[in-house]
Motif scaffolding. Sequence first.
Motif, mmCIF file in Angstrom:
data_model
loop_
_atom_site.group_PDB
_atom_site.id
_atom_site.type_symbol
_atom_site.label_atom_id
_atom_site.label_comp_id
_atom_site.label_asym_id
_atom_site.label_seq_id
_atom_site.Cartn_x
_atom_site.Cartn_y
_atom_site.Cartn_z
ATOM 1 N N GLU A 6 9.721 -31.926 -47.386
ATOM 2 C CA GLU A 6 11.060 -32.129 -47.350
ATOM 3 C C GLU A 6 11.661 -32.128 -48.765
ATOM 4 N N SER A 7 13.008 -31.800 -48.934
ATOM 5 C CA SER A 7 13.698 -31.861 -50.087
ATOM 6 C C SER A 7 15.007 -32.046 -49.841
ATOM 7 N N THR A 114 11.380 -37.762 -47.781
ATOM 8 C CA THR A 114 12.228 -37.666 -49.100
ATOM 9 C C THR A 114 13.258 -38.710 -49.164
#
Length: 120
Positions: A6-7, A114
């Motif tokens: 994830e980001s 995240t």
Amino acid sequence: QVQLVESGGGLVQAGGSLRLSCAASGRTFNNYFGGWFRQAPGKEREFVAAISWSSTDYADSVKGRFTISRDNAKNTMYLQMNSLTSEDTGVYHCAARHYSVPESYGYQYWGQGTQVTVSS
């Protein structure tokens, strides 16, 4: 085996927007259901949104504000989050389940998460 990363998390003011990305590697992502979950401090992990070939599903708390989508060519899933409130604060995880796996088995693969923090 599918790896998910994830980001896109961060700190945002209430009323703002963020777009989370979930990059998949190891397998062709278009063979998988995708989902987003979140966990707030001191609370259980909760479902946020899910996407299949042709349909989406959302938790009542995010309907009309969040949009889940996928780009199979990029092996990536997204979560567009608008009108954020402090209640949306938490660690957001993406997850994947192969289409052949029964829903009752749950998601097979999970990302590390995240952090999303919404300041009021």
